[in-house]
Design an enzyme around this catalytic site. Structure first.
Site, short mmCIF file in Angstrom:
data_model
loop_
_atom_site.label_atom_id
_atom_site.label_comp_id
_atom_site.label_asym_id
_atom_site.label_seq_id
_atom_site.Cartn_x
_atom_site.Cartn_y
_atom_site.Cartn_z
N CYS A 168 4.22 29.90 57.55
CA CYS A 168 3.97 29.50 56.16
C CYS A 168 2.81 30.26 55.52
O CYS A 168 2.72 30.32 54.30
CB CYS A 168 3.71 28.00 56.08
SG CYS A 168 2.26 27.45 56.99
N GLY A 212 6.13 21.13 56.01
CA GLY A 212 7.47 21.64 55.76
C GLY A 212 7.56 22.28 54.39
O GLY A 212 6.55 22.71 53.82
N PRO A 262 8.23 22.70 50.25
CA PRO A 262 7.92 21.90 49.06
C PRO A 262 9.07 21.00 48.65
O PRO A 262 8.85 19.88 48.17
CB PRO A 262 7.62 22.97 48.00
CG PRO A 262 7.15 24.16 48.76
CD PRO A 262 7.95 24.14 50.03
N GLN A 263 10.29 21.46 48.84
CA GLN A 263 11.45 20.68 48.43
C GLN A 263 11.52 19.37 49.20
O GLN A 263 11.72 18.29 48.62
CB GLN A 263 12.72 21.51 48.66
CG GLN A 263 13.96 20.90 48.04
CD GLN A 263 15.14 21.86 48.07
OE1 GLN A 263 15.04 22.95 48.64
NE2 GLN A 263 16.24 21.49 47.47
N VAL A 264 11.36 19.42 50.51
CA VAL A 264 11.38 18.20 51.32
C VAL A 264 10.09 17.41 51.12
O VAL A 264 10.09 16.17 51.18
CB VAL A 264 11.61 18.53 52.80
CG1 VAL A 264 11.71 17.25 53.63
CG2 VAL A 264 12.87 19.35 52.97
N GLU A 292 1.49 19.58 53.90
CA GLU A 292 1.23 20.97 54.24
C GLU A 292 2.51 21.74 53.98
O GLU A 292 3.46 21.68 54.76
CB GLU A 292 0.79 21.09 55.71
CG GLU A 292 -0.54 20.42 56.02
CD GLU A 292 -1.70 21.02 55.25
OE1 GLU A 292 -1.57 22.17 54.78
OE2 GLU A 292 -2.74 20.36 55.11
#
Length: 498
Positions: free
Chosen positions: A244, A188, A190-192, A210
């Site tokens: 991504c 997902g 980077p924030q989560v 990832e």
């Protein structure tokens, strides 16, 4: 009342029984996954079309067949991957057996995203099952149709004492992460990813993250613009840009930009027709919130190609932006949509400097007829993966690992901006990427098996030869020390006699 306690207890008890360890059981699970894909192909294609307007071609290439290939590879190689790995020994252990045993971690949590909701659920699942783990799968609630198939149909094909699917949004995921797992695999933003890592840190749980980031695409003056345009447009607008590893922006000279723009327009028209919105081969944006975020990015720079949008259809046209500034939002966040900015650089040196002063990307692309240019970009930059003269084809090679660089900035849990476990993450946060690290850990093929396996160091010694081994016991003498050091240094190992 804890909604996950009974499920987690059941999975832990199953792992504790040892039922997942034999190769025969692991192979049976993998064969069940294969039957799931084969017997529900049409159902899965319909779900992917409902969620993302994916064509049958895109669903087959990027979701179903790639998952099937991963299963086939694991079935072919399972016993070889499981085999103990012998290692070199030093002089002090020449009569012993030294090896690495690949053991399952135990209870694994896989949190999957929405952009490739089947592939990015099943590929890590293949590795986790092949390695002998029990698995709890949390599919994305955003890709609702695929989530439903994974929750209602997939468990029928696997041993339900060792596998389960849990549903829910950010709040439920936060509750889930309060539990201790033996390994967490997250795909997902980077924030989560920071939330997941913070939760894992409470239990010292190992993780694979990832993530994503902004993937540069350098286009040298020495190349055919139409070939570049064909390849870049295909990979940028595949899955409506919600990938991504898609090329996130182009770096090129003003002269190459002038040659590239008509070539990109030609490629887009050939791929999707004069009216891309009516093309059966162009996907849609996953949600209203992400659509609104992307529509906001269309105001950055100047629209050179495309720029149209339709809120009722969650449609954003294949778009190219020029005259973009580095400080604008489209260059500060992962786009995750069918928008391609072009930034001008005066030289290869300037392009490399631009790439290196930003976060390390998940993928990096270079186009040039000069092999020296491609190799120089490869040598002087860092990224999770690299592909010269094409898009993300490196991901189709099962013998190559896929993953981020493991940037230290992603591992810094002391950041004051780090969300705490249980923090509610809204849909906008999940969808909107942020300029963060590309992640850590890797998978695909044998790398998936290794990711979900604990590599246990094993040394089996003989019960005799005590007079020889007594050299290490007190009282110590200079002569015994000299002999011991020589024995340990032979193979550059200093730990066998501790």
């Amino acid at each position: 009342m804890d909604p996950f306690a009974d499920t987690l207890q059941r999975l832990r008890e199953a792992f504790g029984s040892g039922c997942t360890r034999p190769a025969e059981f692991r192979a049976a699970q993998l064969k069940g996954l294969s039957r799931f894909l084969q017997e529900n192909k049409q159902l899965l294609q319909e779900a992917l079309a409902q969620d993302l307007h994916k064509s049958a071609f895109e669903s087959e290439v990027s979701e179903i067949s790639i998952s099937q290939n991963e299963i086939n590879s694991a079935l072919r190689n399972l016993r070889a991957w499981m085999k103990d790995e012998k290692v070199p020994k030093n002089l002090a252990t020449q009569l012993d057996s030294a090896f690495i045993r690949k053991e399952p971690f135990g209870l694994v949590l896989i949190i999957a995203p929405w952009n490739y909701p089947l592939n990015l659920s099943l590929e890590p699942l293949v590795g986790a099952l092949a390695a002998g783990n029990c698995v709890l799968l949390k599919p994305s609630e955003i890709s609702k149709s695929t989530e439903k198939v994974l929750a209602e149909v997939l468990p029928r094909y696997l041993d339900q004492s060792c596998f389960a699917v849990v549903l829910g949004g950010p709040q439920e995921t936060g509750q889930l992460l309060e539990h201790k797992f033996d390994y967490i695999f997250f795909t997902g933003s980077p924030q989560v990813g920071k939330i997941v890592m913070a939760a894992a840190a409470k239990h010292l749980t190992p993780v694979t993250l990832e993530l994503g980031g902004k993937n540069p695409c350098y286009v040298d003056d020495n190349c055919d613009p139409q070939t570049v345009a064909n390849r870049v447009a295909f990979f940028r607008y595949f899955n409506s840009g919600q990938t991504c590893v898609a090329p996130d922006y182009i770096l090129c000279s003003p002269e190459m930009q002038a040659r590239l723009l008509p070539a990109l327009q030609s490629a887009i028209t050939r791929f999707y027709g004069e009216d891309p919105q009516s093309s059966p081969d162009l996907g849609r944006i996953i949600s209203e919130k992400n659509f609104q975020r992307l529509r906001g990015l269309l105001s950055c720079g100047r629209v050179a190609i495309g720029g149209q949008s339709d809120e009722s259809d969650r449609y954003v046209a294949p778009t190219v932006l020029v005259d973009v500034q580095e400080t604008e939002p489209v260059m500060r966040e992962e786009i995750f949509g069918p928008i391609l900015p072009i930034m001008n650089v005066r030289s290869l040196d300037e392009a490399i400097d631009f790439i290196n002063r930003r976060e390390k990307p998940l993928a990096l692309y270079t186009f040039s007829n000069s092999n020296q240019v491609v190799k120089r970009v490869l040598a002087q930059t860092s990224s999770g993966g690299f592909c010269g003269n094409d898009g993300f084809m490196h991901m189709t090679v099962a013998s190559l690992p896929f993953g981020g660089v493991g940037d230290e900035r992603a591992r810094d849990l002391r950041s004051r901006h780090l969300p705490t476990p249980g923090t509610r993450v809204n849909d906008q946060q999940v969808l909107a990427g942020c300029p963060g690290a590309s992640g850590m850990g890797s998978y695909h093929g044998k790398f998936s098996f290794d990711t979900f396996s604990h590599h246990r160091a094993c040394l089996l010694r003989r019960p005799g030869l005590e007079k020889v081994y007594a050299l290490r016991y007190p009282p110590h003498t200079p002569r015994n020390l000299s002999v011991l050091l020589m024995a340990m240094e032979t193979r550059s190992c200093s730990c066998a006699l501790l």
